[in-house]
Design a protein around this motif. Structure first.
Motif, PDB file in Angstrom:
ATOM      1  N   SER A  16     -37.557  21.079  16.557  1.00 17.26           N
ATOM      2  CA  SER A  16     -39.015  21.004  16.606  1.00 17.26           C
ATOM      3  C   SER A  16     -39.482  19.555  16.797  1.00 17.26           C
ATOM      4  CB  SER A  16     -39.606  21.578  15.317  1.00 17.26           C
ATOM      5  OG  SER A  16     -40.986  21.379  15.267  1.00 17.26           O
ATOM      6  N   ILE A  17     -38.854  18.645  16.085  1.00 18.60           N
ATOM      7  CA  ILE A  17     -39.216  17.234  16.216  1.00 18.60           C
ATOM      8  C   ILE A  17     -38.870  16.722  17.604  1.00 18.60           C
ATOM      9  CG2 ILE A  17     -38.697  14.895  15.392  1.00 18.60           C
ATOM     10  CD1 ILE A  17     -38.493  16.119  12.567  1.00 18.60           C
ATOM     11  N   GLU A  18     -37.736  17.137  18.152  1.00 18.67           N
ATOM     12  CA  GLU A  18     -37.386  16.743  19.520  1.00 18.67           C
ATOM     13  C   GLU A  18     -38.479  17.168  20.488  1.00 18.67           C
ATOM     14  OE1 GLU A  18     -33.613  17.857  21.117  1.00 18.67           O
ATOM     15  OE2 GLU A  18     -32.503  16.828  19.550  1.00 18.67           O
ATOM     16  N   SER A  19     -38.986  18.384  20.320  1.00 17.17           N
ATOM     17  CA  SER A  19     -40.056  18.887  21.176  1.00 17.17           C
ATOM     18  C   SER A  19     -41.330  18.056  21.001  1.00 17.17           C
ATOM     19  CB  SER A  19     -40.351  20.350  20.861  1.00 17.17           C
ATOM     20  OG  SER A  19     -39.241  21.151  21.130  1.00 17.17           O
ATOM     21  N   GLU A  24     -45.169  14.080  22.985  1.00 16.73           N
ATOM     22  CA  GLU A  24     -45.890  12.817  22.794  1.00 16.73           C
ATOM     23  C   GLU A  24     -45.505  11.818  23.880  1.00 16.73           C
ATOM     24  OE1 GLU A  24     -48.627  10.262  21.319  1.00 16.73           O
ATOM     25  OE2 GLU A  24     -48.310  12.286  20.545  1.00 16.73           O
ATOM     26  N   GLY A  25     -44.223  11.769  24.215  1.00 17.08           N
ATOM     27  CA  GLY A  25     -43.758  10.838  25.241  1.00 17.08           C
ATOM     28  C   GLY A  25     -44.272  11.148  26.633  1.00 17.08           C
ATOM     29  N   SER A  26     -44.645  12.393  26.873  1.00 15.10           N
ATOM     30  CA  SER A  26     -45.121  12.774  28.206  1.00 15.10           C
ATOM     31  C   SER A  26     -46.632  12.589  28.362  1.00 15.10           C
ATOM     32  CB  SER A  26     -44.746  14.225  28.507  1.00 15.10           C
ATOM     33  OG  SER A  26     -45.465  15.105  27.671  1.00 15.10           O
ATOM     34  N   ARG A  27     -47.312  12.255  27.270  1.00 16.49           N
ATOM     35  CA  ARG A  27     -48.748  11.998  27.352  1.00 16.49           C
ATOM     36  C   ARG A  27     -48.997  10.730  28.157  1.00 16.49           C
ATOM     37  NH1 ARG A  27     -51.067  11.462  21.618  1.00 16.49           N
ATOM     38  NH2 ARG A  27     -52.734  10.672  22.905  1.00 16.49           N
ATOM     39  N   PRO A  28     -50.159  10.630  28.784  1.00 15.65           N
ATOM     40  CA  PRO A  28     -50.471   9.411  29.559  1.00 15.65           C
ATOM     41  C   PRO A  28     -50.419   8.131  28.718  1.00 15.65           C
ATOM     42  CG  PRO A  28     -52.059  11.133  30.030  1.00 15.65           C
ATOM     43  CD  PRO A  28     -51.197  11.640  28.902  1.00 15.65           C
ATOM     44  N   ARG A  29     -50.853   8.210  27.456  1.00 14.44           N
ATOM     45  CA  ARG A  29     -50.813   7.039  26.572  1.00 14.44           C
ATOM     46  C   ARG A  29     -50.203   7.455  25.240  1.00 14.44           C
ATOM     47  NH1 ARG A  29     -56.610   4.360  26.756  1.00 14.44           N
ATOM     48  NH2 ARG A  29     -55.508   2.426  26.444  1.00 14.44           N
ATOM     49  N   PRO A  30     -48.871   7.523  25.185  1.00 15.13           N
ATOM     50  CA  PRO A  30     -48.213   7.963  23.943  1.00 15.13           C
ATOM     51  C   PRO A  30     -48.549   7.042  22.769  1.00 15.13           C
ATOM     52  CG  PRO A  30     -46.597   7.585  25.695  1.00 15.13           C
ATOM     53  CD  PRO A  30     -47.925   7.161  26.212  1.00 15.13           C
ATOM     54  N   ASP A  31     -48.654   7.620  21.609  1.00 18.90           N
ATOM     55  CA  ASP A  31     -48.933   6.871  20.378  1.00 18.90           C
ATOM     56  C   ASP A  31     -47.605   6.373  19.806  1.00 18.90           C
ATOM     57  OD1 ASP A  31     -49.431   6.100  17.718  1.00 18.90           O
ATOM     58  OD2 ASP A  31     -51.128   7.494  17.571  1.00 18.90           O
ATOM     59  N   ASP A  32     -47.402   5.076  19.879  1.00 25.63           N
ATOM     60  CA  ASP A  32     -46.138   4.489  19.418  1.00 25.63           C
ATOM     61  C   ASP A  32     -45.888   4.744  17.934  1.00 25.63           C
ATOM     62  OD1 ASP A  32     -45.439   3.537  21.928  1.00 25.63           O
ATOM     63  OD2 ASP A  32     -46.366   1.573  21.592  1.00 25.63           O
ATOM     64  N   ALA A  33     -46.934   4.750  17.128  1.00 25.37           N
ATOM     65  CA  ALA A  33     -46.765   4.986  15.692  1.00 25.37           C
ATOM     66  C   ALA A  33     -46.273   6.414  15.442  1.00 25.37           C
ATOM     67  CB  ALA A  33     -48.076   4.736  14.954  1.00 25.37           C
ATOM     68  N   LYS A  39     -39.299   9.850  15.296  1.00 26.29           N
ATOM     69  CA  LYS A  39     -37.904   9.442  15.507  1.00 26.29           C
ATOM     70  C   LYS A  39     -37.205   9.137  14.187  1.00 26.29           C
ATOM     71  CE  LYS A  39     -38.474   7.846  20.228  1.00 26.29           C
ATOM     72  NZ  LYS A  39     -38.436   6.703  21.154  1.00 26.29           N
ATOM     73  N   ARG A  40     -37.927   8.537  13.252  1.00 24.57           N
ATOM     74  CA  ARG A  40     -37.340   8.275  11.932  1.00 24.57           C
ATOM     75  C   ARG A  40     -37.048   9.579  11.196  1.00 24.57           C
ATOM     76  NH1 ARG A  40     -41.055   3.172  10.197  1.00 24.57           N
ATOM     77  NH2 ARG A  40     -39.844   1.612  11.320  1.00 24.57           N
ATOM     78  N   GLU A  41     -37.983  10.516  11.292  1.00 22.65           N
ATOM     79  CA  GLU A  41     -37.791  11.806  10.640  1.00 22.65           C
ATOM     80  C   GLU A  41     -36.608  12.545  11.266  1.00 22.65           C
ATOM     81  OE1 GLU A  41     -40.310  15.868   9.615  1.00 22.65           O
ATOM     82  OE2 GLU A  41     -41.373  14.118  10.406  1.00 22.65           O
ATOM     83  N   LYS A  42     -36.503  12.476  12.583  1.00 21.65           N
ATOM     84  CA  LYS A  42     -35.393  13.125  13.290  1.00 21.65           C
ATOM     85  C   LYS A  42     -34.063  12.508  12.854  1.00 21.65           C
ATOM     86  CE  LYS A  42     -33.584  13.765  17.918  1.00 21.65           C
ATOM     87  NZ  LYS A  42     -33.739  13.388  19.321  1.00 21.65           N
ATOM     88  N   LEU A  43     -34.013  11.197  12.735  1.00 19.91           N
ATOM     89  CA  LEU A  43     -32.792  10.522  12.305  1.00 19.91           C
ATOM     90  C   LEU A  43     -32.422  10.916  10.878  1.00 19.91           C
ATOM     91  CD1 LEU A  43     -30.514   8.519  12.779  1.00 19.91           C
ATOM     92  CD2 LEU A  43     -32.074   6.695  12.079  1.00 19.91           C
ATOM     93  N   ALA A  44     -33.408  10.995  10.002  1.00 16.61           N
ATOM     94  CA  ALA A  44     -33.135  11.396   8.618  1.00 16.61           C
ATOM     95  C   ALA A  44     -32.561  12.812   8.575  1.00 16.61           C
ATOM     96  CB  ALA A  44     -34.402  11.301   7.779  1.00 16.61           C
ATOM     97  N   LEU A  45     -33.114  13.704   9.385  1.00 18.27           N
ATOM     98  CA  LEU A  45     -32.590  15.065   9.449  1.00 18.27           C
ATOM     99  C   LEU A  45     -31.156  15.081   9.968  1.00 18.27           C
ATOM    100  CD1 LEU A  45     -35.682  16.964  10.864  1.00 18.27           C
ATOM    101  CD2 LEU A  45     -34.715  17.192   8.572  1.00 18.27           C
TER     102      LEU A  45
END
Length: 58
Positions: A16-19, A24-33, A39-45
């Motif tokens: 789900s986080i990957e999705s 978010e990455g495909s948005r015209p102006r992705p929110d870096d925060a 990405k931190r949550e995905k790494l923790a998982l």
């Protein structure tokens, strides 16, 4: 097999986080925060999955 339900739950959340990251990455102006938090949550998982898999002998 005690950890199997937890592992499945974590794998589902990881996917789900990957999705969410892809969306978010495909948005015209992705929110870096947002990307950083996801990405931190995905790494923790991923780390918890590795720990559980290792503790059950895989």
């Amino acid at each position: 097999m005690m950890h199997a339900p937890r592992i499945r739950s974590l794998e589902s959340r990881h996917q789900s986080i990957e999705s969410q990251i892809a969306a978010e990455g495909s948005r015209p102006r992705p929110d870096d925060a947002v990307l950083t938090r996801l990405k931190r949550e995905k790494l923790a998982l991923k780390e918890e999955l590795e720990r559980l898999r290792t503790s059950r002998g895989h």
